[in-house]
Design a protein around this motif. Structure first.
Motif, PDB file in Angstrom:
ATOM      1  N   MET A   1       4.834  15.220  -1.276  1.00 48.08           N
ATOM      2  CA  MET A   1       3.858  14.263  -0.582  1.00 48.08           C
ATOM      3  C   MET A   1       2.716  14.961   0.287  1.00 48.08           C
ATOM      4  SD  MET A   1       4.872  11.220  -0.859  1.00 48.08           S
ATOM      5  CE  MET A   1       3.888  10.438   0.051  1.00 48.08           C
ATOM      6  N   LEU A   2       2.943  16.100   0.453  1.00 49.97           N
ATOM      7  CA  LEU A   2       1.924  17.207   0.974  1.00 49.97           C
ATOM      8  C   LEU A   2       0.893  17.450  -0.107  1.00 49.97           C
ATOM      9  CD1 LEU A   2       0.480  18.770   3.288  1.00 49.97           C
ATOM     10  CD2 LEU A   2       2.070  20.839   2.513  1.00 49.97           C
TER      11      LEU A   2
ATOM     12  N   ALA B   1       2.050   9.249  -6.038  1.00 44.12           N
ATOM     13  CA  ALA B   1       2.445  10.519  -5.889  1.00 44.12           C
ATOM     14  C   ALA B   1       3.550  10.779  -6.961  1.00 44.12           C
ATOM     15  CB  ALA B   1       3.145  10.705  -4.514  1.00 44.12           C
TER      16      ALA B   1
ATOM     17  N   HIS C   1       0.534  15.493  -2.728  1.00 45.79           N
ATOM     18  CA  HIS C   1      -0.422  14.059  -2.998  1.00 45.79           C
ATOM     19  C   HIS C   1      -1.410  13.981  -1.855  1.00 45.79           C
ATOM     20  CE1 HIS C   1      -1.089   9.966  -3.924  1.00 45.79           C
ATOM     21  NE2 HIS C   1      -0.875   9.609  -3.240  1.00 45.79           N
ATOM     22  N   ALA C   2      -1.292  14.189  -0.510  1.00 49.84           N
ATOM     23  CA  ALA C   2      -2.024  14.133   0.358  1.00 49.84           C
ATOM     24  C   ALA C   2      -3.419  14.862   0.309  1.00 49.84           C
ATOM     25  CB  ALA C   2      -1.471  14.346   1.996  1.00 49.84           C
ATOM     26  N   TYR C   3      -3.214  16.032  -0.128  1.00 52.04           N
ATOM     27  CA  TYR C   3      -4.348  17.136  -0.575  1.00 52.04           C
ATOM     28  C   TYR C   3      -4.990  16.457  -1.729  1.00 52.04           C
ATOM     29  CZ  TYR C   3      -7.073  20.813  -2.287  1.00 52.04           C
ATOM     30  OH  TYR C   3      -7.907  21.650  -2.859  1.00 52.04           O
TER      31      TYR C   3
ATOM     32  N   SER D   1      -5.416  13.258  -2.533  1.00 54.41           N
ATOM     33  CA  SER D   1      -6.100  11.977  -2.166  1.00 54.41           C
ATOM     34  C   SER D   1      -7.323  12.395  -1.285  1.00 54.41           C
ATOM     35  CB  SER D   1      -5.066  11.285  -1.327  1.00 54.41           C
ATOM     36  OG  SER D   1      -3.802  10.861  -2.161  1.00 54.41           O
ATOM     37  N   ALA D   2      -7.067  13.414  -0.361  1.00 54.14           N
ATOM     38  CA  ALA D   2      -8.102  13.754   0.389  1.00 54.14           C
ATOM     39  C   ALA D   2      -9.180  14.589  -0.422  1.00 54.14           C
ATOM     40  CB  ALA D   2      -7.715  14.853   1.758  1.00 54.14           C
ATOM     41  N   THR D   3      -8.846  15.311  -1.236  1.00 56.79           N
ATOM     42  CA  THR D   3     -10.063  15.697  -2.252  1.00 56.79           C
ATOM     43  C   THR D   3     -10.779  14.696  -3.058  1.00 56.79           C
ATOM     44  OG1 THR D   3      -8.616  17.754  -2.155  1.00 56.79           O
ATOM     45  CG2 THR D   3     -10.365  17.486  -3.945  1.00 56.79           C
TER      46      THR D   3
ATOM     47  N   THR E   1       8.960  16.555   0.762  1.00 55.87           N
ATOM     48  CA  THR E   1       7.880  16.864   1.617  1.00 55.87           C
ATOM     49  C   THR E   1       6.739  17.759   0.855  1.00 55.87           C
ATOM     50  OG1 THR E   1       9.529  17.334   3.284  1.00 55.87           O
ATOM     51  CG2 THR E   1       7.541  18.490   3.680  1.00 55.87           C
TER      52      THR E   1
ATOM     53  N   ARG F   1       0.825  -1.191  -0.020  1.00 55.61           N
ATOM     54  CA  ARG F   1       0.135   0.009   0.195  1.00 55.61           C
ATOM     55  C   ARG F   1       0.967   1.280  -0.070  1.00 55.61           C
ATOM     56  NH1 ARG F   1      -2.756  -3.276   3.528  1.00 55.61           N
ATOM     57  NH2 ARG F   1      -2.083  -2.054   5.416  1.00 55.61           N
TER      58      ARG F   1
ATOM     59  N   CYS G   1       1.157   4.179  -2.934  1.00 56.22           N
ATOM     60  CA  CYS G   1       0.968   5.495  -2.627  1.00 56.22           C
ATOM     61  C   CYS G   1       2.207   6.220  -3.186  1.00 56.22           C
ATOM     62  CB  CYS G   1       0.949   5.560  -1.037  1.00 56.22           C
ATOM     63  SG  CYS G   1       0.963   7.460  -0.746  1.00 56.22           S
TER      64      CYS G   1
END
Length: 194
Positions: A178-179, A153, A181-183, A185-187, A175, A145, A149
Motif C-alpha cells: 500500500m505504501l 494496488a 501504491h501510494a507513492y 499514485s502521488a507520482t 503495508t 473508490r 484503489c
C-alpha cells in the motif's frame, strides 16, 4: 484493527464494508458502542430488527415499500460518469444511543431494457439521527473508490502477490504494497499536473 486505529486517534467519519463484514452483527454493535457510524453491505437474507421489534429479512422489508419511497440519486462518479441508482431507506429499531438511528438502505440498478430484472443491493446503516439519505448514499458509493484503489494496488504494487503463513508477514507485505501504491499514485498525479 479498528480498535487500534481509534485508540491511536485516527480520524474516522464512517465505516463502510462489503457483505462479509456487513452480516457480522457483533461488528455493528461494536461500531455503535464506539460511536462509529457505518454503512455496511449485507445479503438479502440477513435479518434486522424492524420498528415493530420483529426480526425481518432485508429483502422482505424493502420489497414492501411503494415505488414512491425510492429516490433516484448518484452514488458518485464512476469510469463512465455518474452512477445513478434508485435508493430506498427504511428506519429500523433504534440502537444504544438515543441520538442515533439505524436504517436499512437498498440500491436498485436502473434497468437498461424494459424486461430486464434490476440488480438489488442492501446495506445496514447506523449513525446520527439527522443523517440524510444523500449522506448514506455518499458513504455507500465511497466503498467503490476504495475497491478500485485495492484493484490498482493488486495490479501495480503486488498487493495480492504474497504467500505468507502468519499475521506479521502478511501485515508487513500489505503495508509495503500500500505504501508503494501510494507513492505511485502521488507520482502519477504529480506528473499529470506538470
Amino acid at each position: 484493527m479498528l480498535q487500534r486505529a481509534l485508540d491511536a486517534g485516527v480520524p474516522a467519519g464512517w465505516l463502510t464494508a462489503d457483505e462479509i463484514y456487513g452480516q457480522d452483527k457483533r461488528l455493528r454493535v461494536w461500531c455503535e458502542q464506539h460511536g462509529l457510524p457505518y454503512v455496511l453491505a449485507t445479503r438479502s437474507n440477513d435479518t434486522v430488527a424492524a420498528i415493530d421489534w420483529r426480526q425481518r429479512r432485508v429483502r422482505a422489508l424493502i420489497a414492501g415499500l411503494p415505488e414512491s419511497a425510492r429516490t433516484r440519486c448518484s452514488a458518485g462518479a464512476g469510469a463512465d460518469g455518474q452512477r445513478f441508482y434508485d435508493w430506498a431507506r427504511v428506519e429500523l429499531l433504534g440502537g444504544f444511543d438515543p441520538g442515533w438511528a439505524r436504517w436499512m438502505l437498498a440500491r436498485r440498478a436502473i434497468p437498461a431494457s424494459l424486461g430486464e430484472e434490476p440488480e438489488l443491493a442492501y446495506y445496514v446503516c447506523a449513525g446520527p439521527a439527522g443523517t440524510t439519505l444523500e449522506q448514506l448514499i455518499a458513504v455507500a458509493g465511497g466503498r467503490w473508490r476504495i475497491e478500485e484503489c485495492f484493484q490498482a494496488a493488486k495490479n501495480e504494487a503486488g498487493l495480492a502477490s504474497y504467500q505468507v503463513r502468519d499475521y506479521t508477514a502478511w501485515y508487513r507485505h500489505i503495508t509495503l504494497a500500500m505504501l508503494a501504491h501510494a507513492y505511485l499514485s502521488a507520482t502519477r498525479a504529480s506528473a499529470e499536473k506538470g
